[in-house]
Design a protein around this motif. Structure first.
Motif, PDB file in Angstrom:
ATOM      1  N   PRO A 123      12.918 -12.053  12.665  1.00 31.43           N
ATOM      2  CA  PRO A 123      13.801 -12.557  13.471  1.00 31.43           C
ATOM      3  C   PRO A 123      15.218 -12.586  12.853  1.00 31.43           C
ATOM      4  CG  PRO A 123      11.892 -13.733  13.583  1.00 31.43           C
ATOM      5  CD  PRO A 123      11.807 -12.701  12.413  1.00 31.43           C
ATOM      6  N   SER A 124      15.481 -12.720  11.596  1.00 32.04           N
ATOM      7  CA  SER A 124      16.582 -12.688  10.961  1.00 32.04           C
ATOM      8  C   SER A 124      17.441 -11.369  10.860  1.00 32.04           C
ATOM      9  CB  SER A 124      16.518 -13.132   9.443  1.00 32.04           C
ATOM     10  OG  SER A 124      15.605 -12.266   8.826  1.00 32.04           O
ATOM     11  N   LEU A 182      16.999  -9.151  13.548  1.00 33.17           N
ATOM     12  CA  LEU A 182      17.589  -9.177  14.847  1.00 33.17           C
ATOM     13  C   LEU A 182      18.693  -9.926  14.955  1.00 33.17           C
ATOM     14  CD1 LEU A 182      14.126  -9.262  16.847  1.00 33.17           C
ATOM     15  CD2 LEU A 182      15.690  -7.363  16.460  1.00 33.17           C
ATOM     16  N   GLU A 183      18.874 -11.157  14.581  1.00 34.38           N
ATOM     17  CA  GLU A 183      20.086 -11.791  14.571  1.00 34.38           C
ATOM     18  C   GLU A 183      21.268 -11.109  13.879  1.00 34.38           C
ATOM     19  OE1 GLU A 183      20.461 -14.381  16.252  1.00 34.38           O
ATOM     20  OE2 GLU A 183      18.722 -14.842  16.814  1.00 34.38           O
ATOM     21  N   SER A 231      20.669  -9.770  24.437  1.00 32.32           N
ATOM     22  CA  SER A 231      19.531 -10.173  24.144  1.00 32.32           C
ATOM     23  C   SER A 231      18.225  -9.513  24.235  1.00 32.32           C
ATOM     24  CB  SER A 231      19.050 -11.058  25.462  1.00 32.32           C
ATOM     25  OG  SER A 231      17.908 -11.704  25.134  1.00 32.32           O
ATOM     26  N   SER A 249      14.096  -9.074  22.999  1.00 30.15           N
ATOM     27  CA  SER A 249      12.788  -9.228  23.003  1.00 30.15           C
ATOM     28  C   SER A 249      11.793  -8.340  22.406  1.00 30.15           C
ATOM     29  CB  SER A 249      12.442  -9.946  24.394  1.00 30.15           C
ATOM     30  OG  SER A 249      13.228 -10.904  24.831  1.00 30.15           O
ATOM     31  N   TRP A 278       6.641 -11.433  21.516  1.00 32.95           N
ATOM     32  CA  TRP A 278       7.258 -12.521  21.285  1.00 32.95           C
ATOM     33  C   TRP A 278       7.631 -13.532  22.400  1.00 32.95           C
ATOM     34  CZ3 TRP A 278      12.087 -12.050  17.441  1.00 32.95           C
ATOM     35  CH2 TRP A 278      11.656 -11.678  16.321  1.00 32.95           C
ATOM     36  N   SER A 316      13.367 -14.707  22.983  1.00 34.03           N
ATOM     37  CA  SER A 316      14.200 -13.625  22.777  1.00 34.03           C
ATOM     38  C   SER A 316      15.526 -14.131  21.858  1.00 34.03           C
ATOM     39  CB  SER A 316      14.897 -13.301  24.067  1.00 34.03           C
ATOM     40  OG  SER A 316      15.622 -14.063  24.621  1.00 34.03           O
ATOM     41  N   SER A 317      15.716 -13.202  20.990  1.00 31.85           N
ATOM     42  CA  SER A 317      17.280 -13.468  20.051  1.00 31.85           C
ATOM     43  C   SER A 317      18.449 -12.974  20.765  1.00 31.85           C
ATOM     44  CB  SER A 317      16.885 -12.434  18.815  1.00 31.85           C
ATOM     45  OG  SER A 317      15.853 -13.025  18.104  1.00 31.85           O
TER      46      SER A 317
END
Length: 483
Positions: free
Chosen positions: A93-94, A96-97, A113, A115, A119, A122-123
Motif C-alpha cells: 500500500p505504501s 502504491l501511495e 485510483s 485497486s 483488495w 482502493s488507493s
C-alpha cells in the motif's frame, strides 16, 4: 423601380401599382408575393448560404468536439496504462501511495485510483468504477464514461489490477463553447455578407430586365417599334431577341393593316364616285319641274349602272371583310371533307355561270381546318376560272392523291391564261392585270385563296392548262376518307 411579374391574383395598372383581380383585395394577397423580386433573390441567396454555412458550422463543431474528447480519452488511457504497468511492480500500500503521489505531481488535474487484486479498498482518490468493461487487447479491459463534469477511464488487466483515472472536462467544454460561439459569429457574418452579395447580384442581374422594361415602356409611350439592342448571348439576350421578333411581327401586321386601309380606300373611291355621279344625275331627272333631258333607254341604263355599282361595292366590301378575317389567326380546326367542300362550291358557281361547263373528278379526302374558309377559297378559285372561260368553255377540276398525307387540287380554265411574268403577282392584294380592268372584280379573290391555303399548311401556284388557259394547283395535307 422593381420589375416583378404580377402573380396569379394581380394585374398591373397603368401607374405601375399591383392591382388585385376582381373580387380580391390587396390585403388578401400573401405577403411573400408582395416582396420585390430583388429582395426575393437576396433573401433566397442569404437562405441558401445560411443553410450551407450552418451545415459546415455544425459538422465542424461536432468534428472538433469529438476530436478533443477523443484526444482526452487517449491521454487518460495512456496514463492509466502506465499506472497499470507500475502497479504490477508495487504491491504494498505504501508503494502504491508513493506511486500515486508521484503521478499526481506530474498530472495535478487528474484524479487516480488503484485497486490491486483481492483488495477490499482502493488507493488514491475516491472514483467509482462503474460501467461495463470492454476487451481492449493486451490482456486488459477498459471502460470509458462521463460522470458529471469529469471524464473517467478504468483499465483492468487479467490479474485483477484496476486503475481508474479521471479529469475535469471544464476546460474542454469551455474550449468547445468558445469554438461554437466563434463558429456562430462566423455563420452570422457569412449570412450578412451573403445578403449584401445577394442584393448586389440581384441588382446586377436584373439590370437587363430593367433595361428591357424601359424599352417596353418607351414602345408603349412613343409607339416606336424599333428593335431593342441585344447585349450578350444569355437567357436575357434570348428574351430580348424574342421581344424584337414580336415587335417585328407587330410592325408587319401594322404595315399590312395600313396597306389594307390604303388600298381599300383607293378601291372604294372609284365605285363610290361613279355611283354618286349616276345617283345625282337620276335625282336631277326625277326632280319635280326638271326638264326631261334623257331618254327612257338612258334612264334605264343609268339605273342598271347604279345597281351594278352597288353590287360591285357590296362585293368589294365583302372581300375586304374576308381578307381582314384571314389576317387574324383563327383557331377553328375540325375534320372536314375536301371533296364535299369542292362540290358545295361548284353548286354555287354553276348557278352564277350557267354558260360554262364543269368537268369534275374528285376523291374522298379529309383535312383538318376551317370549313368556312376552305369553302370561300374553293368558290373564289372556281369563280375565277369560270369568269375567264368563254361561253361554252370548260373548267376542269381534278383531285389527285400525291401520298398518304398530301392531295393536289387543280382547277384549269379555257381562258387566255396568265403570262409567266404575272403569275406571282396574281396573289397580291388588289392586283389586276391590264386585260382584267374591264371585268368585274376587286383583285382580292386570289389573295384570300392564298392566305387560306397557307393557313392550312398548303401551297398554291399558277400553271398553264392543256388548252392554253390558266391552271391553279393547290396542295393540301390530310388523309384519305376510308369508306
Amino acid at each position: 423601380m422593381i420589375l416583378r411579374r404580377p402573380s396569379a391574383g394581380e394585374i398591373s395598372s397603368d401607374n405601375g401599382r399591383k392591382t388585385p383581380l376582381a373580387g380580391e383585395s390587396l390585403e388578401s394577397v400573401p405577403w411573400y408575393k408582395r416582396i420585390p423580386l430583388r429582395l426575393h433573390l437576396a433573401l433566397l441567396t442569404a437562405l441558401m448560404v445560411a443553410i450551407a454555412v450552418g451545415m459546415v458550422v455544425l459538422v465542424t463543431y461536432l468534428a472538433v468536439s469529438s476530436a478533443l474528447t477523443a484526444n482526452l480519452d487517449q491521454q487518460l488511457e495512456r496514463q492509466a496504462s502506465v499506472l497499470l504497468e507500475r502497479a504490477d511492480e508495487s504491491l504494498t500500500p505504501s508503494e502504491l501511495e508513493d506511486e500515486i503521489a508521484t503521478f499526481k505531481s506530474y498530472n495535478p488535474l487528474t484524479r487516480v485510483s488503484i485497486s490491486p487484486p483481492g483488495w477490499a479498498f482502493s488507493s488514491g482518490d475516491p472514483i467509482p468504477i462503474g460501467g461495463d468493461f470492454i476487451d481492449a487487447g493486451d490482456r486488459s479491459a477498459q471502460t470509458i464514461r462521463t460522470v458529471g463534469q469529469e471524464r473517467v477511464i478504468a483499465v483492468r488487466d487479467d490479474l485483477g489490477f484496476t486503475v481508474v483515472v479521471g479529469q475535469d472536462m471544464f476546460e474542454l467544454r469551455q474550449l468547445t463553447s468558445s469554438l461554437g460561439s466563434m463558429l456562430m459569429a462566423f455563420m452570422a457574418l457569412g449570412i450578412a455578407v451573403s445578403a449584401v452579395a445577394g442584393v448586389v447580384v440581384a441588382t446586377a442581374g436584373l439590370n437587363p430586365l430593367w433595361r428591357l422594361q424601359r424599352a417596353v415602356d418607351y414602345v408603349t409611350r412613343t409607339d416606336d417599334l424599333r428593335p431593342i439592342p441585344v447585349i450578350g448571348n444569355d437567357e436575357l439576350a434570348q428574351l430580348t431577341n424574342s421581344f424584337n421578333a414580336m415587335l417585328a411581327t407587330l410592325g408587319e401586321s401594322r404595315q399590312r393593316q395600313a396597306q389594307l386601309v390604303g388600298d381599300a380606300g383607293h378601291e372604294l373611291k372609284t365605285p363610290l364616285t361613279s355611283m354618286r355621279t349616276n345617283i345625282e344625275l337620276l335625282m336631277m331627272v326625277y326632280r319635280p319641274g326638271a326638264p326631261n333631258t334623257i331618254s327612257e333607254q338612258d334612264r334605264k341604263e343609268l339605273e342598271h349602272d347604279v345597281l351594278a355599282q352597288m353590287e360591285e361595292l357590296s362585293r368589294l366590301i365583302g372581300d375586304l371583310v374576308d381578307l381582314a378575317r384571314e389576317d387574324v389567326p383563327e383557331t377553328v380546326s375540325e375534320e372536314v371533307s375536301l371533296d364535299a367542300i369542292v362540290g358545295s362550291a361548284l353548286v354555287r358557281v354553276r348557278r352564277r355561270r350557267p354558260s360554262v361547263e364543269f368537268d369534275v373528278q374528285t376523291i374522298p379526302w379529309l383535312i383538318k381546318g376551317d370549313e368556312f374558309a376552305l369553302g370561300r377559297a374553293a368558290v373564289n378559285l372556281l369563280d375565277n376560272a369560270a369568269k375567264w372561260s368563254p361561253e361554252g368553255g370548260c373548267v376542269r377540276i381534278r383531285m389527285l392523291q400525291l401520298s398518304d398525307s398530301w392531295v393536289e387540287l387543280s382547277i384549269a380554265d379555257s381562258g387566255p391564261g396568265i403570262p409567266v411574268e404575272d403569275r406571282e403577282q396574281v396573289f397580291e392584294r388588289f392586283h389586276r392585270a391590264a386585260e382584267a380592268r374591264s371585268m368585274p372584280g376587286s383583285g382580292l379573290g386570289l389573295a384570300i385563296v392564298k392566305q387560306v391555303v397557307l393557313r392550312h399548311s398548303g401551297s398554291i401556284k399558277v400553271g398553264e392548262s392543256a388548252d392554253g388557259g390558266a391552271e391553279m394547283i393547290v396542295q393540301l395535307p390530310g388523309y384519305p376518307d376510308e369508306p
